[in-house]
Design a protein around this motif. Structure first.
Motif, short mmCIF file in Angstrom:
data_model
loop_
_atom_site.label_atom_id
_atom_site.label_comp_id
_atom_site.label_asym_id
_atom_site.label_seq_id
_atom_site.Cartn_x
_atom_site.Cartn_y
_atom_site.Cartn_z
N GLU A 56 -0.67 -47.38 43.59
CA GLU A 56 -1.78 -47.72 42.69
C GLU A 56 -2.85 -48.52 43.35
O GLU A 56 -3.87 -48.14 43.08
N LEU A 57 -2.42 -49.52 44.40
CA LEU A 57 -3.42 -50.39 44.74
C LEU A 57 -4.34 -49.89 45.56
O LEU A 57 -5.50 -49.96 45.38
N LEU A 58 -3.94 -48.75 46.30
CA LEU A 58 -4.64 -47.82 47.25
C LEU A 58 -5.53 -47.00 46.35
O LEU A 58 -6.67 -47.02 46.77
N VAL A 59 -5.08 -46.44 45.45
CA VAL A 59 -5.80 -45.59 44.55
C VAL A 59 -7.04 -46.48 43.84
O VAL A 59 -8.09 -45.87 43.75
N ALA A 60 -6.85 -47.61 43.44
CA ALA A 60 -7.50 -48.57 42.76
C ALA A 60 -8.89 -48.99 43.68
O ALA A 60 -9.96 -48.69 43.34
N MET A 61 -8.55 -49.26 44.94
CA MET A 61 -9.49 -49.57 46.03
C MET A 61 -10.41 -48.27 46.30
O MET A 61 -11.38 -48.45 46.59
N LEU A 62 -9.86 -47.00 46.37
CA LEU A 62 -10.35 -45.91 46.74
C LEU A 62 -11.26 -45.59 45.33
O LEU A 62 -12.39 -44.98 45.76
N LEU A 63 -11.15 -45.95 44.26
CA LEU A 63 -11.66 -45.82 42.88
C LEU A 63 -12.95 -46.68 42.85
O LEU A 63 -13.84 -46.25 41.95
N ILE A 64 -13.02 -47.89 43.23
CA ILE A 64 -13.64 -49.02 43.10
C ILE A 64 -15.21 -48.34 43.50
O ILE A 64 -16.30 -48.50 42.48
N PRO A 65 -15.32 -47.84 44.48
CA PRO A 65 -16.64 -47.27 44.75
C PRO A 65 -17.50 -46.37 43.49
O PRO A 65 -18.42 -46.22 43.37
N ILE A 66 -16.29 -45.54 42.90
CA ILE A 66 -16.78 -44.54 41.78
C ILE A 66 -17.01 -45.33 40.68
O ILE A 66 -18.05 -45.09 39.93
N THR A 67 -15.86 -45.78 40.25
CA THR A 67 -15.99 -46.39 38.54
C THR A 67 -16.23 -47.95 38.72
O THR A 67 -16.43 -48.47 37.59
N GLY A 68 -16.36 -48.52 39.81
CA GLY A 68 -16.75 -49.93 39.73
C GLY A 68 -15.75 -51.01 39.66
O GLY A 68 -14.73 -50.36 39.27
#
Lengths: 378, 257
Positions: free
Chosen positions: A190-202
């Motif tokens: 999950e942590l990695l997914v979150a880090m990947l998503l931060i550029p998209i969803t902020g």
């Protein structure tokens, strides 16, 4: 050979009434899923501090004279020994042994557990001042909401995928492909997914929600598909025998068999997601984690203690309710009420429970005094 | 009317479960099929509703050819053929009523059945089916809370809810105790007599067949070895079906149960 007369008369039995209980239970499940979902979806954008009743509190003073983590340790040791031995003398002796340890100077810096003890000691007593609670509580709520909405996203998408991934429902070329996709999703933390998503969803709650949702699709899909694979084939054959097609087989023979277990897995995943969402804040994906990291960075151990105290409390409450609900769903039978469980059945259990209620009432009165509520009306 | 004409069933492994079976069953008949395990009793039964595809010859049910029929034709056919199983095949985690309503599946619009919004008329039929097998008091109870005999009667009610022309019972009493077996067999006979439903029952036991059947079909190694009135069964036919002579032990009441 003659047929034995079993004494049954046709039409002698009255038709039973359609019971209301199951209908109410189904309605309750519907409300329990939909309302928090909508509430969470909107709640994630609400300015939580403004809704927080704790902001009225200006000052709390809870000063505890004794080092209570140590007393908790004593209690844990005593109860564990009692649980293992069922003997009061042994457990009292063990508790006493732990109690006299400071005087024997065992808890010094050479002791193996000293560092752990030191940190735990610093975290407690937590800072339960109004300001600290006001700061941490909305974040804990946000963590729970992130976990709930994330679980719902996972449940929604994993449910159809579970049937496609089950070996006994689809041809091999379909289920192998879907299963590998689920495996791939599950493999990314999950942590990695979150880090990947931060550029998209902020930065913020939606990133954490999406990360948990995506990861939950993988885990729930895999678990649910294994439930589907473990069904009894008999009812499936029976639906075929009344002229049902593949969709009817799934709707009438497979789903009734697997749904209780799958819903229980959803709840279980929700419990896991709460803990996961507490960590997600560390990378800035919303929730309590950011707060915890910030307080630890500033070496404000009492405030970090507040965060931990509230998080552990929330997790305990949610886990208890959810575990109870899961048992209820799996068994399909109502359980004894929590009150009966709590109050117990023997006189000493009831006495203990009443003592507990008394202590809680005392604390409530103490808090009310602290809040300067006028008690003269009582 | 069910007609088998030189029907063969060869399983993919090469095992020949039925060979060259020809027989005719009239509407409203009660037929008992006996034979050893593996003699082809279940295969014969399942060939009627197309669960087991026949590999040669033909099977016709009320004029519809089962062999090579399309999925839609087969479903239409099956909706008129009730089936009762040895292991009852109920969904344990739902109520008795939901299990019986499953029998109405092919008769109600698909969107209604999928959403579980059964029309009142169909609910009435389901409850009447439960009344016919004397288990209506269990209507709203979860199927897992019923005993074996009660579950089998719910199975019968589910088949009845289809309002079928044909009832296939595959070893309906093999998992039940002797007394319950008689109750279930009596229910089946009553249904056959009262409603005129063609009833075909697979049985292990000649004893039960004698008590309840009219016409007996004996199978041995996939071949039809006896087809006639049950009263005419003698040592010779018994040897033909079971491969050995009838001994006094076999006729002892309850010995075969």
């Amino acid at each position: 050979m003659t047929v034995p007369d079993l004494g049954i008369r046709p039409d002698a039995v009255k038709r039973p009434d359609d019971p209301l209980g199951p209908k109410l239970f189904r309605a309750a499940i519907f409300v329990a899923i939909l309302v928090p979902a909508i509430w969470s979806a909107t709640g994630l954008q609400i300015d939580w501090p403004s809704l927080n009743p704790f902001r009225w509190v200006t000052d709390w003073e809870i000063t505890l004279q004794w080092s209570w983590p140590y007393l908790i340790l004593v209690a844990i040791v005593g109860l564990t020994v009692y649980w293992l031995s069922k003997r009061l003398t042994w457990s009292a002796a063990a508790a006493a042994a732990v109690l006299v340890m400071p005087w024997l100077n065992i808890w010094n810096e050479d002791f193996f557990f000293f560092d752990i003890w030191n940190i735990v000691h610093r975290l407690a007593p937590p800072d339960l001042s109004a300001e600290a609670v006001q700061r941490a509580l909305p974040k804990v709520m946000e963590s729970i909401f992130i976990a709930w909405v994330g679980t719902m996203i996972g449940a929604f998408f994993s449910f159809p995928l579970a049937f496609l991934a089950a070996k006994n429902m689809t041809p091999p070329w379909v289920n192998t492909g879907i299963r590998q996709v689920l495996n791939a999703i599950r493999a990314v933390p999950e942590l990695l997914v979150a880090m990947l998503l931060i550029p998209i969803t902020g930065l913020g709650a939606w990133t954490g929600t999406m990360a948990l949702g995506l990861h939950s699709i993988g885990t729930l899909g895999k678990l649910s598909s294994e439930v589907v694979e473990g069904i009894d084939g008999g009812p499936v054959e029976a639906v075929g025998a009344v002229g049902g097609g593949q969709v009817a087989r799934i709707r009438f023979a497979v789903i009734p068999q697997v749904l209780p277990t799958i819903v229980a897995y959803w709840l279980y995943r929700f419990e896991i997601n709460i803990r996961a969402s507490a960590v997600l804040g560390v990378v800035g994906a919303g929730g309590i984690g950011a707060e915890l990291v910030a307080q630890l960075k500033f070496r404000d151990f009492a405030r970090a203690g507040t965060v931990l105290f509230l998080t552990v409390g929330a997790v305990l409450i949610v886990d208890t309710i959810s575990a109870r609900l899961r048992r209820r769903i799996i068994s399909g039978e109502p359980e004894p009420s929590p009150l009966t469980n709590f109050l117990g059945r023997t006189w000493w259990q009831r006495g203990l429970a009443l003592l507990g209620i008394g202590i809680v009432a005392g604390i409530v009165v103490f808090l009310l005094r602290q809040l300067q509520v006028d008690l003269s009306i009582l | 009317m069910i007609e088998f004409q030189n029907a063969d069933v060869t399983y993919p492994g090469g095992f020949k479960a039925l060979s060259n079976v020809s027989l005719t069953i009239e509407q409203g008949e009660l037929v008992v099929i006996v034979g050893l395990s593996g003699a082809g009793k279940s295969t014969l039964l399942r060939a009627i509703n197309g669960f087991v595809p026949i590999t040669a010859g033909s099977v016709r049910v009320n004029g519809t050819e089962v062999r090579g029929a399309h999925e839609a034709t087969l479903r239409e056919l099956r909706s008129g053929i009730g089936m009762i199983f040895q292991t009852f095949n109920l969904v344990h985690r739902t109520t008795v009523l939901n299990n019986v309503l499953m029998g109405r599946l092919a008769k109600v619009p698909r969107w209604r059945s999928m959403l579980g919004l059964w029309p009142a008329a169909d609910k009435e039929i389901a409850i009447q089916s439960l009344e016919r097998v004397e288990i209506v008091e269990k209507t709203y109870i979860r199927a897992s809370n019923l005993s074996g005999g009660q579950q089998q009667r719910v199975g019968i009610a589910r088949a009845l809810a289809q309002q079928p022309q044909v009832l296939l019972a595959d070893e309906p009493v093999a998992s039940l105790d002797p007394v319950t077996s008689h109750t279930v067999m009596r229910d089946l006979r009553r249904i056959n007599r009262d409603l005129g439903i063609t009833t075909i029952i697979n049985l292990h036991f000649l004893d039960l067949a004698r008590s309840y059947g009219k016409r007996l079909i004996g199978l041995r190694d996939g071949e039809l070895v006896y087809d006639g009135d049950i009263a005419d069964v003698d040592d010779e036919t018994f040897r033909g079906i079971y491969g050995r002579a009838l001994t006094p032990d076999d006729l002892k009441e309850g010995a075969e149960l």
